[in-house]
Write a protein that holds these residues in place. Structure first.
Motif, PDB file in Angstrom:
ATOM      1  N   PHE A   1       0.862  -1.174   0.000  1.00  0.00           N
ATOM      2  CA  PHE A   1       0.000   0.000   0.000  1.00  0.00           C
ATOM      3  C   PHE A   1       0.902   1.229   0.000  1.00  0.00           C
ATOM      4  N   THR A   2       0.604   2.180  -0.851  1.00  0.00           N
ATOM      5  CA  THR A   2       1.565   3.243  -1.152  1.00  0.00           C
ATOM      6  C   THR A   2       1.892   4.152   0.018  1.00  0.00           C
ATOM      7  N   THR A   3       1.077   4.148   1.073  1.00  0.00           N
ATOM      8  CA  THR A   3       1.384   5.005   2.218  1.00  0.00           C
ATOM      9  C   THR A   3       1.917   4.216   3.415  1.00  0.00           C
ATOM     10  N   ASP A   4       2.196   2.936   3.241  1.00  0.00           N
ATOM     11  CA  ASP A   4       2.668   2.116   4.351  1.00  0.00           C
ATOM     12  C   ASP A   4       4.061   2.555   4.794  1.00  0.00           C
ATOM     13  N   GLY A   5       4.241   2.732   6.085  1.00  0.00           N
ATOM     14  CA  GLY A   5       5.514   3.198   6.612  1.00  0.00           C
ATOM     15  C   GLY A   5       6.662   2.236   6.389  1.00  0.00           C
ATOM     16  N   ARG A   6       6.354   0.964   6.161  1.00  0.00           N
ATOM     17  CA  ARG A   6       7.418  -0.019   5.955  1.00  0.00           C
ATOM     18  C   ARG A   6       8.116   0.149   4.611  1.00  0.00           C
TER      19      ARG A   6
END
Length: 318
Positions: free
Chosen positions: A232-237
């Motif tokens: 997912f494009t906003t995932d912090g990982r």
């Protein structure tokens, strides 16, 4: 000052992360910054909600903190499991607002099968369609939490792909090079892997696709166990693992821009809600989301405190 939690007697309290509870008042020590000048919501009693995952908890906290700075008393009902519950709370008036995603509303709630490729037109279509449901959508943010494929830096240097068209070309040239780690839902959704393959002319053999849980995908991609992973494009990982994200150059994936979804009756009673939230929404983008999500998912910080610290650092509140 760290946030203090007060629990309402007789209220069902569902823990949604340290310091963040459903059905408890927000009692942050905040005053207006660029948000809430002249306290236009003084006297208002507003309830904010969200879904249960990290980004939603942070966005829900931001909305509540903005309302507090503008003078409102705020009830925190963030962390509702699943999408439907939070949405229905806003629709029924049990909650006054939340940050929701345009693509989710268009496809999941409003029953459309084809997303609109232009982000603004997608938001406008959702806004217009949801008015009959007693929901008003305020202008969207640049934060777009949609699907993508990502790879680790070693594979990025090896294969050099930057777009999904280049991934498709690599799959034709060297079929064994393109292996995928994906969720089972993504593997079967029309707006997931089957649609992506069709849009980009890919035909990956089943042996090249491994289905697994979301969290495992990131670790497997980092290790290189699969060349590409669904993210997912906003995932912090993505940021913490230094993954390279492939651009959706044909704009296949739906736009999932976060925007305030407000109960229309509440907005009519307190029209200042729009001006209070506007400066917050304007600052939200994928880089901000990745950074803040990582503070929770990677560093183990409290979502509400992360939201509060960011809003103070940005001068939104004091």
């Amino acid at each position: 000052m760290k946030r203090t939690c007060l629990l309402l007697a007789g209220t069902l309290v569902v823990v949604a992360g340290c310091g963040l509870t459903s059905g408890s008042p927000m009692v942050d020590d905040v005053s207006p910054g660029t948000v809430g000048k002249s306290e236009p919501l003084k006297g208002a009693h507003l309830t904010v909600t969200s879904k249960e995952f990290t980004e939603q908890l942070i966005l829900g906290a931001m909305m509540g903190i903005a309302f507090e700075a503008a003078g409102a008393d705020v009830l925190d009902r963030t962390g509702i499991q699943g999408s439907i519950g939070a949405r229905e709370a806003v629709k029924s008036g049990d909650a006054d607002g939340m940050y929701e995603y345009t693509g989710t509303a268009w496809i999941t709630y409003l029953g459309n099968s084809k997303p609109i490729t232009d982000p603004l037109k997608q938001w406008q279509a959702v806004r217009d369609a949801d008015l009959k449901n007693g929901i008003t959508w305020l202008p969207p943010s640049a934060l777009n939490n949609t699907y993508a494929l990502a790879m680790n830096q070693a594979n990025f240097k090896k294969y050099g792909t930057k777009t999904l068209s280049e991934v498709a070309a690599l799959a034709k040239k060297d079929p064994g090079a393109v292996t995928l780690c994906v969720e089972s839902e993504f593997a079967n959704r029309a707006d997931g892997l089957p649609g992506m393959e069709k849009a980009y002319g890919m035909s990956l053999p089943a042996k090249n696709i491994t289905q697994m849980d979301t969290g495992i995908i990131y670790t497997q991609v980092k290790k290189g166990s699969c060349t590409y992973g669904e993210v997912f494009t906003t995932d912090g990982r993505i940021k913490s693992m230094n993954l390279a994200v492939m651009a959706d150059d044909k704009k296949f994936f739906p736009n999932y821009n976060a925007a305030p979804e407000i109960n229309t009756k509440a907005l009519k009673k307190w029209p200042a809600i729009a001006e209070v939230l506007a400066p917050v929404t304007k600052k939200l983008n994928n880089t901000v989301a990745q950074t803040l999500n990582a503070k929770v998912d990677v560093d183990g910080e409290d979502p509400h405190q992360v939201a509060l610290d960011w809003m103070k650092a940005e001068g939104l509140v004091k």
